[in-house]
Design an enzyme around this catalytic site. Structure first.
Site, short mmCIF file in Angstrom:
data_model
loop_
_atom_site.label_atom_id
_atom_site.label_comp_id
_atom_site.label_asym_id
_atom_site.label_seq_id
_atom_site.Cartn_x
_atom_site.Cartn_y
_atom_site.Cartn_z
N THR A 59 0.84 -1.18 0.00
CA THR A 59 0.00 0.00 0.00
C THR A 59 0.89 1.24 0.00
OG1 THR A 59 -0.09 0.09 2.42
CG2 THR A 59 -1.78 -1.22 1.30
N GLU A 73 -5.53 -4.06 -1.50
CA GLU A 73 -5.90 -5.27 -0.75
C GLU A 73 -6.89 -6.17 -1.49
OE1 GLU A 73 -4.94 -2.07 2.38
OE2 GLU A 73 -5.74 -2.18 0.34
N LYS A 86 -17.05 16.06 10.13
CA LYS A 86 -18.10 15.98 11.14
C LYS A 86 -18.31 17.38 11.70
CE LYS A 86 -20.00 12.59 14.23
NZ LYS A 86 -19.79 11.28 14.87
N TRP A 116 -22.50 14.50 9.59
CA TRP A 116 -21.49 14.23 8.58
C TRP A 116 -21.72 15.08 7.33
CZ3 TRP A 116 -21.25 8.14 8.63
CH2 TRP A 116 -20.48 7.73 9.74
#
Length: 550
Positions: A184, A329, A434, A439
């Protein structure tokens, strides 16, 4: 229990190699060079892959050993894709754009015994070479096989192949053993390795070939703009070789002008890449009148494409766009955004900008912060979790148990799953803003801003606010000649989202920082803001004239 009568033939990269060699010997790997295209039929590429395997074996590489590759998208990389796993070793696709410390870290963590390096990248490797204790030999692609600052023996790639005894038969390999290793990008911590198995690689290629809304075959030509170090080149080398499609490689230049020339000359039918790359290619094509219409399917991934970009590619250039969602992944393909049979005429873009439905053999769900699974009702928002036969269940020799939940991979994406199975990504867990306990989706704001005629692209981050905890801060890249009219941009947003979502802080930038795989690097943007390098322009955005935006 009644046993089946089916043979238990292992699924290996070596079998893919044999299929491409025997069934499609005349299909080509085409590499763009400054002096013209280099064309090599599959039969010759397969022969060279056997010679590479033989040469590496003579250098002491054995089953399970890691061989790193640092190279551009060139023919030799395809040979490494085939020959290294075919001999039972592990191909480590090294990200050439990592920072030096991370470059050294991933090579050392993988314990690569041999590195295959493009000679133009020897200067990149040289500063960290003394830290690479596992590396015993460097094999150099190109005309400059040696470098004074590299402390290990070096040999030219062509010299290695010429002197080697080619591997005659590919060994029997356990299909569950590692075929390739990719790390990654490490933007949220140390890079983590994902080891793809032979079995997962073959199954991913089969699913890819059958899930894109088009029968991929030897009639196709794959333009591989995606760096081959990025998640196994998104699977394009494996599926292309498997179906006999020509592999068209840009070589050492991924500049829009060179890609447009390659498209004009080679007329590829399938390609992929991140939205920013294809936006730049479209810009150049429009500036010079280049024809992109040979591309029948273009996979956009890495970040969600804006509706404006999808419309532009489809209407102006005749390129059918499909969004493909995945990550290192997941090999990477999990979701494909092909519109369903029930889609209304003219609604293709609406479906394309969603992440899509899971391809066969993969499963998705969403969960809340406590880990409770949420319904696929089209409104519940939770972290997207995925599982399947080509999705990792752990990281390579690194503990990260918090990334897994009851056998599912936690993706870090917030999403909604509709009853039809379509997934809509609403934000990254680490990027969601937030504000006052509610949100705000930075992804939605970015998508809307990218649709404004004055904006090339945008990134929205949360910045501290004494009243609301966080408020959105919009960083926009403007089209040439445009000025930052925050009143107009705020009104544009307010027409589509709640007013309290609209940023009060804005800035115009010449470009946005990116990770080594082309994604917008919001971690860098937040660091720039906190260091005072990004100075917001306040005000405008309360287009409704309210001081209290909530």
């Amino acid at each position: 229990m009644t046993d089946s009568t089916m043979s238990d033939m292992p699924l290996t990269v070596g079998r893919l190699l044999i299929r491409g060699r025997d069934l499609f010997p005349d299909s080509e790997v085409v590499t763009w060079t400054p002096t013209g295209q280099r064309r090599t039929p599959f039969a010759e590429v397969a022969r060279r892959a056997r010679a590479l395997a033989g040469g590496l074996r003579e250098l002491g590489v054995g089953p399970g050993d890691r061989v790193g590759v640092l190279a551009a998208n060139v023919q030799e990389y395809v040979e490494a894709y085939l020959g290294i796993p075919g001999m039972g070793a592990v191909l480590h696709t090294v990200n050439t754009k990592l920072q030096l410390d991370q470059l050294a870290e991933v090579i050392d963590h993988a314990q690569d015994r041999v590195l295959i390096v493009d000679d133009e990248l020897l200067d990149v490797l040289a500063p960290v070479a003394p830290r690479l204790g596992s590396v015993e030999r460097i094999v150099t692609i190109g005309d400059s096989p040696t470098h004074d600052r590299l402390p290990v023996p070096q040999v030219g790639y062509e010299d290695l192949l010429a002197s080697a005894t080619p591997l005659v038969d590919w060994p029997d390999v356990d299909e569950r053993s590692a075929a390739a290793l990719c790390y990654t990008t490490g933007t949220t911590g140390d890079p983590k390795g994902v080891a793809y198995s032979h079995r997962s690689t073959v199954l991913h290629a089969l699913a890819f070939a059958g899930s894109v809304g088009k029968f991929l075959s030897d009639h196709d030509r794959f333009l591989v703009v995606v760096p081959l170090f990025h998640v196994n080149g998104w699977g394009l080398p494996h599926v292309g070789w498997m179906v006999g499609a020509d592999l068209v490689l840009p070589g050492r230049s991924m500049q829009p002008a060179d890609v447009c020339r390659l498209i004009t000359a080679e007329r590829p039918t399938v390609s992929g890449g991140v939205p920013a790359v294809w936006s730049a290619i479209a810009d150049h094509a429009e500036a010079i009148g280049a024809d992109l219409s040979s591309i029948e399917i273009l996979f956009l991934g890495g970040s969600a494409p804006s509706a404006a970009l999808v419309e532009r590619l489809q209407r102006r250039h005749g390129v059918r766009v499909v969004q493909a969602w995945g990550m290192t992944e997941t090999s990477p393909m999990v979701l494909i955004s092909a519109p369903p049979r029930s889609a209304a005429p003219g609604s293709e873009t609406e479906w394309t900008v969603k992440a899509g439905r899971p391809v066969p053999l993969t499963e998705v769900r969403i969960a809340d912060e406590a880990g409770a699974v949420l319904p696929a009702d089209g409104t519940s928002v939770g972290e997207l979790e995925v599982r399947g036969p080509w999705i990792t269940a752990r990281y390579y020799e690194r503990d990260a148990a918090d990334r897994f939940h009851d056998g599912w991979l936690r993706t870090g994406d917030l999403a909604v799953i509709e009853p039809s199975g379509f997934v809509r990504i609403t934000d990254r867990v680490k990027d969601v803003i937030k504000s006052g306990g509610e949100w705000i989706s930075s992804v939605r704001l970015e998508e809307l801003l990218a649709g404004h005629p004055d904006v090339v692209e945008a990134a929205v981050i949360g910045i501290p606010d004494p009243r609301w905890d966080e408020r959105p801060f919009a960083c926009v890249v403007l089209r040439p000649g445009a000025v930052l009219d925050v009143e107009a941009l705020g009104a544009h947003l307010a027409a589509a989202v709640p007013r309290w979502w609209v940023p009060q802080s804005w800035t115009a930038v010449t470009d946005l920082p990116r990770t080594s795989v082309g994604k917008i690097d919001k971690k860098a943007l937040r660091a720039d803001f906190h260091a005072g390098r990004l100075r917001p322009i306040g005000g405008a955005a309360v287009a409704a004239g309210r001081e209290d935006v909530r």
